[in-house]
Design a protein around this motif. Structure first.
Motif, PDB file in Angstrom:
ATOM      1  N   SER A  58      -1.764  -6.786   7.565  1.00  8.89           N
ATOM      2  CA  SER A  58      -1.654  -7.229   6.176  1.00  8.89           C
ATOM      3  C   SER A  58      -2.795  -6.671   5.334  1.00  8.89           C
ATOM      4  O   SER A  58      -2.603  -6.227   4.198  1.00  8.89           O
ATOM      5  N   ALA A  59      -3.996  -6.680   5.918  1.00  8.85           N
ATOM      6  CA  ALA A  59      -5.153  -6.158   5.189  1.00  8.85           C
ATOM      7  C   ALA A  59      -5.000  -4.668   4.925  1.00  8.85           C
ATOM      8  O   ALA A  59      -5.287  -4.183   3.825  1.00  8.85           O
ATOM      9  N   GLN A  60      -4.537  -3.938   5.951  1.00  9.39           N
ATOM     10  CA  GLN A  60      -4.351  -2.505   5.760  1.00  9.39           C
ATOM     11  C   GLN A  60      -3.273  -2.234   4.724  1.00  9.39           C
ATOM     12  O   GLN A  60      -3.396  -1.333   3.893  1.00  9.39           O
ATOM     13  N   GLN A  61      -2.202  -3.054   4.756  1.00 13.90           N
ATOM     14  CA  GLN A  61      -1.138  -2.881   3.784  1.00 13.90           C
ATOM     15  C   GLN A  61      -1.673  -3.093   2.381  1.00 13.90           C
ATOM     16  O   GLN A  61      -1.383  -2.335   1.457  1.00 13.90           O
ATOM     17  N   ALA A  62      -2.509  -4.131   2.210  1.00 18.13           N
ATOM     18  CA  ALA A  62      -3.097  -4.389   0.893  1.00 18.13           C
ATOM     19  C   ALA A  62      -4.051  -3.258   0.509  1.00 18.13           C
ATOM     20  O   ALA A  62      -4.093  -2.830  -0.644  1.00 18.13           O
ATOM     21  N   LEU A  63      -4.814  -2.780   1.525  1.00 20.07           N
ATOM     22  CA  LEU A  63      -5.770  -1.720   1.256  1.00 20.07           C
ATOM     23  C   LEU A  63      -5.082  -0.467   0.740  1.00 20.07           C
ATOM     24  O   LEU A  63      -5.558   0.197  -0.174  1.00 20.07           O
ATOM     25  N   TRP A  64      -3.931  -0.155   1.307  1.00 23.44           N
ATOM     26  CA  TRP A  64      -3.231   1.065   0.916  1.00 23.44           C
ATOM     27  C   TRP A  64      -2.194   0.831  -0.168  1.00 23.44           C
ATOM     28  O   TRP A  64      -1.362   1.689  -0.433  1.00 23.44           O
ATOM     29  N   GLY A  65      -2.198  -0.304  -0.801  1.00 28.77           N
ATOM     30  CA  GLY A  65      -1.384  -0.464  -2.001  1.00 28.77           C
ATOM     31  C   GLY A  65      -0.034  -1.095  -1.786  1.00 28.77           C
ATOM     32  O   GLY A  65       0.902  -0.803  -2.523  1.00 28.77           O
ATOM     33  N   GLY A  66       0.136  -1.943  -0.802  1.00 31.59           N
ATOM     34  CA  GLY A  66       1.387  -2.680  -0.666  1.00 31.59           C
ATOM     35  C   GLY A  66       2.321  -2.042   0.343  1.00 31.59           C
ATOM     36  O   GLY A  66       1.905  -1.377   1.281  1.00 31.59           O
ATOM     37  N   ALA A  67       3.620  -2.280   0.113  1.00 30.51           N
ATOM     38  CA  ALA A  67       4.639  -1.842   1.062  1.00 30.51           C
ATOM     39  C   ALA A  67       4.616  -0.329   1.230  1.00 30.51           C
ATOM     40  O   ALA A  67       4.300   0.424   0.303  1.00 30.51           O
ATOM     41  N   GLN A  68       4.959   0.121   2.433  1.00 32.75           N
ATOM     42  CA  GLN A  68       4.999   1.545   2.720  1.00 32.75           C
ATOM     43  C   GLN A  68       6.260   2.148   2.108  1.00 32.75           C
ATOM     44  O   GLN A  68       7.385   1.787   2.467  1.00 32.75           O
ATOM     45  N   ILE A  69       6.081   3.056   1.183  1.00 24.73           N
ATOM     46  CA  ILE A  69       7.182   3.691   0.478  1.00 24.73           C
ATOM     47  C   ILE A  69       7.036   5.197   0.623  1.00 24.73           C
ATOM     48  O   ILE A  69       5.930   5.725   0.502  1.00 24.73           O
ATOM     49  N   THR A  70       8.132   5.889   0.880  1.00 29.30           N
ATOM     50  CA  THR A  70       8.113   7.341   0.959  1.00 29.30           C
ATOM     51  C   THR A  70       8.460   7.913  -0.404  1.00 29.30           C
ATOM     52  O   THR A  70       9.544   7.674  -0.935  1.00 29.30           O
ATOM     53  N   SER A  91      17.464  17.125   2.826  1.00 35.55           N
ATOM     54  CA  SER A  91      17.948  18.354   3.464  1.00 35.55           C
ATOM     55  C   SER A  91      18.737  19.242   2.501  1.00 35.55           C
ATOM     56  O   SER A  91      18.807  20.457   2.688  1.00 35.55           O
ATOM     57  N   ASP A  92      19.331  18.639   1.467  1.00 36.62           N
ATOM     58  CA  ASP A  92      20.099  19.422   0.501  1.00 36.62           C
ATOM     59  C   ASP A  92      19.246  19.883  -0.679  1.00 36.62           C
ATOM     60  O   ASP A  92      19.762  20.352  -1.683  1.00 36.62           O
ATOM     61  N   LYS A  93      17.905  19.724  -0.547  1.00 31.85           N
ATOM     62  CA  LYS A  93      16.925  20.125  -1.567  1.00 31.85           C
ATOM     63  C   LYS A  93      16.929  19.239  -2.804  1.00 31.85           C
ATOM     64  O   LYS A  93      16.303  19.578  -3.814  1.00 31.85           O
ATOM     65  N   THR A  94      17.656  18.121  -2.729  1.00 31.21           N
ATOM     66  CA  THR A  94      17.402  17.094  -3.729  1.00 31.21           C
ATOM     67  C   THR A  94      16.105  16.388  -3.344  1.00 31.21           C
ATOM     68  O   THR A  94      15.654  16.463  -2.191  1.00 31.21           O
ATOM     69  N   VAL A  95      15.492  15.716  -4.303  1.00 31.79           N
ATOM     70  CA  VAL A  95      14.228  15.039  -4.040  1.00 31.79           C
ATOM     71  C   VAL A  95      14.319  13.621  -4.582  1.00 31.79           C
ATOM     72  O   VAL A  95      14.724  13.407  -5.736  1.00 31.79           O
ATOM     73  N   THR A  96      13.955  12.648  -3.746  1.00 30.38           N
ATOM     74  CA  THR A  96      14.002  11.240  -4.128  1.00 30.38           C
ATOM     75  C   THR A  96      12.576  10.737  -4.386  1.00 30.38           C
ATOM     76  O   THR A  96      11.683  10.934  -3.562  1.00 30.38           O
ATOM     77  N   PHE A  97      12.397  10.080  -5.521  1.00 31.87           N
ATOM     78  CA  PHE A  97      11.117   9.502  -5.915  1.00 31.87           C
ATOM     79  C   PHE A  97      11.243   7.987  -5.947  1.00 31.87           C
ATOM     80  O   PHE A  97      12.282   7.447  -6.347  1.00 31.87           O
ATOM     81  N   ARG A  98      10.179   7.304  -5.542  1.00 30.80           N
ATOM     82  CA  ARG A  98      10.189   5.842  -5.520  1.00 30.80           C
ATOM     83  C   ARG A  98       8.859   5.322  -6.068  1.00 30.80           C
ATOM     84  O   ARG A  98       7.807   5.904  -5.821  1.00 30.80           O
ATOM     85  N   PHE A  99       8.945   4.208  -6.790  1.00 37.42           N
ATOM     86  CA  PHE A  99       7.745   3.621  -7.398  1.00 37.42           C
ATOM     87  C   PHE A  99       7.930   2.112  -7.457  1.00 37.42           C
ATOM     88  O   PHE A  99       8.911   1.621  -8.031  1.00 37.42           O
ATOM     89  N   GLN A 100       7.003   1.366  -6.848  1.00 33.94           N
ATOM     90  CA  GLN A 100       7.120  -0.088  -6.821  1.00 33.94           C
ATOM     91  C   GLN A 100       6.428  -0.696  -8.051  1.00 33.94           C
ATOM     92  O   GLN A 100       5.216  -0.563  -8.226  1.00 33.94           O
ATOM     93  N   ALA A 101       7.224  -1.330  -8.892  1.00 31.86           N
ATOM     94  CA  ALA A 101       6.702  -1.974 -10.099  1.00 31.86           C
ATOM     95  C   ALA A 101       7.673  -3.073 -10.505  1.00 31.86           C
ATOM     96  O   ALA A 101       8.445  -2.931 -11.456  1.00 31.86           O
ATOM     97  N   PRO A 102       7.669  -4.213  -9.775  1.00 28.74           N
ATOM     98  CA  PRO A 102       8.674  -5.260 -10.012  1.00 28.74           C
ATOM     99  C   PRO A 102       8.614  -5.862 -11.411  1.00 28.74           C
ATOM    100  O   PRO A 102       9.631  -6.353 -11.913  1.00 28.74           O
TER     101      PRO A 102
END
Length: 389
Positions: free
Chosen positions: A19-31, A37-48
């Motif tokens: 939990s501490a490491q998760q908080a240290l690195w900014g919350g949930a692990q998001i890619t 593979s088809d050269k599309t690119v997906t972006f994600r940003f956590q901001a509820p």
């Protein structure tokens, strides 16, 4: 019972640590970004709590001087996402606009600075993006040095690329002096231009000769890049004092003397090249004609052409006469690259007309797009293989 208690404590400690490491690195692990593979690119940003999140990237049609943007979609966990159409192989920069406020991607640690803006980057492979990637080839070295500039009465920082095998060799090498644009410094071609990756890959492919590449700081008021010199940390500016007033061109022999005294280089015209982008193209144009029997290879990438009307320096006297002298002395390549929508397109067109009227030969390449690193990386990858043949 004691064993169960010990295991329970370990589980609690592990969960607390996670939990501490998760908080240290900014919350949930998001890619983000995720190159698919088809050269599309997906972006994600956590901001509820955000009302609106947009993605802006340099592959999007521009809106004036800035790239366009696309709305992202929020899921039930407060994660906003957007997937692009397939992108061509290249290096790209992007950022998020969170309720109108520009933000970098907290899940992508790879950033570059352009003047005072910091931008996340990623590479789509399978084409020219591979040229900007670190591949399984022999690698050159990049070193930062300080040199004395008697003309400017200061020590200055310079970046130098030496090709693979330089340290173990006794050979002498040709030299490319590669100059940055306004707002840049001795770090620009390394960080934004991917100079070392491009040169490593071109040399490994046998497309470019091994060469030393010298990356000076073209801002004569600076000893070094912001944060690296005597002034310490300060906000970089697009234009700094005394940047295009003739002093850099006049002092350029200080740089050449340092390189030729400290590195195993060939010192004849046939083994010297100078090139630059935008302001660096301006500097390359004027250095090469002010010292008209010094460089056999000249590259102007989206170059500015004429000095401001309020600038008075002997470097800018008799431009036509010195170009004539440069032409009479002879050279092997005068290379010009320009984007079709570059704001300097018209002045570049006028300059080419001047050269045509003089009978001064040049190679001209015109590309899509404007005044961007996307073009300048391409220009370098086309120019470097033509050198020292």
């Amino acid at each position: 019972m004691k064993r169960i208690f010990s295991l329970t404590i370990l589980v609690i400690l592990f969960c607390a640590s996670a939990s501490a490491q998760q908080a240290l690195w900014g919350g949930a692990q998001i890619t983000s970004p995720e190159v698919n593979s088809d050269k599309t690119v997906t972006f994600r940003f956590q901001a509820p709590d955000a009302k609106e999140v947009k993605l802006t990237g340099d592959w999007m049609p521009s809106e004036g001087w800035v790239p366009g943007s696309e709305l992202m979609i929020k899921d039930d966990k407060g994660v906003w996402s957007f997937t692009t159409k397939p992108l061509e192989s290249d290096l790209y920069g992007y950022a998020f606009l969170v309720d109108g406020l520009r933000s970098t991607d907290p899940n992508n640690p790879f950033l570059i600075r352009d003047v005072a803006s910091v931008t996340n980057v990623f590479i789509v492979g399978g084409g020219k993006g591979d040229l900007y990637s670190v591949n399984d080839v022999l690698h050159g070295s990049v070193i930062r040095r300080w040199y004395d500039s008697p003309s400017l009465k200061k020590q200055r920082r310079i970046t130098i690329y030496t090709p693979p095998g330089y340290e173990s060799s006794t050979d002498n090498y040709p030299v490319l002096y590669l100059l940055h644009g306004a707002g840049g410094d001795e770090e620009a071609w390394i960080n934004l231009g991917r100079l070392s990756q491009i040169m490593d890959n071109l040399i490994a492919q046998g497309k470019a000769k091994p060469m030393i590449v010298v990356l000076p700081n073209g801002n004569v008021s600076q000893s070094a890049a912001p944060g690296e010199g005597l002034r310490g940390f300060y906000k970089p500016q697009f234009m700094v004092p005394n940047t295009m007033d003739g002093n850099y061109e006049a002092s350029f022999p200080d740089i050449m003397k340092f390189v030729e005294s400290n590195y195993r280089v060939k010192t004849d015209n046939a083994n010297r090249a100078i090139a630059g982008l935008s302001m660096g193209g301006f500097h390359s144009l004027h250095i090469s004609r002010y010292y008209p029997n010094t460089f056999d290879y000249v590259g102007l990438f989206s170059a500015a052409i004429l000095p401001n009307q309020d600038v008075s320096h002997e470097v800018y006297n008799d431009i036509d006469g010195s170009l004539e002298k440069q032409m009479e002395n002879g050279y092997k390549l005068y290379w010009i690259g320009m984007g079709k929508t570059d704001f300097l397109y018209k002045s570049g067109e006028e300059y080419r007309s001047k050269l045509d009227n003089m009978g001064m030969k040049y190679n001209y390449v015109e590309t899509d797009g404007g005044h961007t690193w996307t073009n300048w990386r391409v220009y370098l990858s086309q120019f470097a293989p033509m050198l020292f043949k």
